[in-house]
Design an enzyme around this catalytic site. Structure first.
Site, mmCIF file in Angstrom:
data_model
loop_
_atom_site.group_PDB
_atom_site.id
_atom_site.type_symbol
_atom_site.label_atom_id
_atom_site.label_comp_id
_atom_site.label_asym_id
_atom_site.label_seq_id
_atom_site.Cartn_x
_atom_site.Cartn_y
_atom_site.Cartn_z
ATOM 1 N N ASP A 276 1.657 -7.527 -7.795
ATOM 2 C CA ASP A 276 0.875 -6.479 -8.438
ATOM 3 C C ASP A 276 -0.371 -7.049 -9.113
ATOM 4 O O ASP A 276 -1.119 -6.311 -9.748
ATOM 5 C CB ASP A 276 1.723 -5.718 -9.471
ATOM 6 C CG ASP A 276 2.292 -6.610 -10.553
ATOM 7 O OD1 ASP A 276 2.651 -7.764 -10.253
ATOM 8 O OD2 ASP A 276 2.388 -6.159 -11.716
ATOM 9 N N HIS A 277 -0.647 -8.350 -8.926
ATOM 10 C CA HIS A 277 -1.782 -8.993 -9.601
ATOM 11 C C HIS A 277 -2.812 -9.615 -8.665
ATOM 12 O O HIS A 277 -4.009 -9.437 -8.873
ATOM 13 C CB HIS A 277 -1.266 -10.074 -10.567
ATOM 14 C CG HIS A 277 -0.636 -9.521 -11.801
ATOM 15 N ND1 HIS A 277 -1.273 -9.484 -13.009
ATOM 16 C CD2 HIS A 277 0.574 -8.962 -11.997
ATOM 17 C CE1 HIS A 277 -0.478 -8.921 -13.909
ATOM 18 N NE2 HIS A 277 0.650 -8.592 -13.309
#
Length: 292
Positions: free
Chosen positions: A84-85
């Site tokens: 998610d980064h």
């Protein structure tokens, strides 16, 4: 935690200005583990650095390009390599010509399902920043602050001109961070928290949740919470003898969303491994843990 900002004022894909040098764009990936989604930060007024570009989502990538508005992108920085980064780093680099800089690559298979996000196996940085190393643009300077614990490769980034710290998942504005072995390490996490406590940052910008305008107080509270959790584990084992982690989670996380019990179990395991390293607890070999 008091803050002048309201997440309700930040729709997905919209640039929100937080300070003269900092803006943020919310990715469309809300979940029980990401809260409202991953927040990508843009640093700089003339040329910019992009921190935690987020998931490889076409709508989010377009939103970032709109927010950048044709300005030169000096660097794309990643605090760590959960999916998610960092996955949007490569396509954003292709679209802007900017190098991917920041944490080291890291891929491994856990000994259990990840509770928050898997690692980004495709992450290939052009440059890895060492602790204390800096990059700069017109009117801004970012320094890497090594903060292993949530992951072994986690970095925070200090914006020197505003005494601000981009904390990724090490300190979040809505929840404690997940520490998931084998890569997540509770002893390293606590040492990194102590390091942050000794700094003089005025504000934290986490990847999930609102800005934190009294960071030392929050860090002290989070460290106290971890110590309390450790105490709960020790007392549970004193009362019950050799026990399995799910039984500890049920008792210690009453009232917590059951969807988060897997994450809680990973953090309990991290505490137990830390207690083992300090000679306080030990695994029995049959999935249970006991005090030494």
């Amino acid at each position: 935690m008091a803050t002048p900002f309201d997440l309700a004022d930040l729709p997905t894909g919209t640039l929100m200005r937080l300070s003269p040098l900092v803006g943020r764009v919310l990715a469309p990936n809300p979940s029980p583990f990401t809260y409202t989604g991953t927040q990508t930060y843009l640093v700089g007024a003339q040329d910019v650095a992009v921190i935690d570009p987020g998931p490889d989502d076409p709508a989010h990538l377009d939103a970032l390009l709109d927010a950048i508005g044709g300005r030169p992108v000096t660097a794309i920085l990643c605090t760590h390599t959960h999916r998610d980064h960092s996955p949007a780093a490569a396509p954003l680099g292709e679209r802007t010509g900017a190098p991917v800089i920041g944490c080291a690559p890291l891929t491994l298979e856990d000994d259990g399902p990840r509770a928050d996000a898997a690692f980004d196996a495709a992450y290939r940085p052009d440059r890895v920043l060492a602790d204390g190393e800096q990059i700069d643009g017109r009117g801004w300077t970012l320094a890497a602050v090594a903060t292993p614990g949530h992951t072994s490769n986690h970095l925070c980034f200090a914006l020197l001109e505003e005494k601000a710290l981009f904390t990724g998942d090490h300190v979040m504005g809505w929840s404690t961070s997940i520490v998931s072995p084998p890569d997540g390490d509770m002893a390293a996490y606590m040492a990194s928290m102590q390091r942050l406590l000794e700094r003089t940052d005025a504000v934290y910008y986490p990847a999930h949740g609102d800005p934190v305008d009294n960071p030392q107080r929050l860090v002290r509270g989070m460290m106290g919470h971890r110590k309390q959790r450790e105490g709960q584990i020790v007392r549970f084992l004193e009362r019950n003898g050799a026990s399995e982690i799910p039984a500890m989670v049920i008792e210690m996380y009453k009232g917590v969303d059951p969807r988060l019990h897997s994450a809680a179990g990973r953090s309990v395991l991290a505490h137990l491994i830390d207690l083992d390293g300090r000679g306080i607890a030990a695994a029995t070999g049959d999935g249970r843990w006991q005090l030494r």
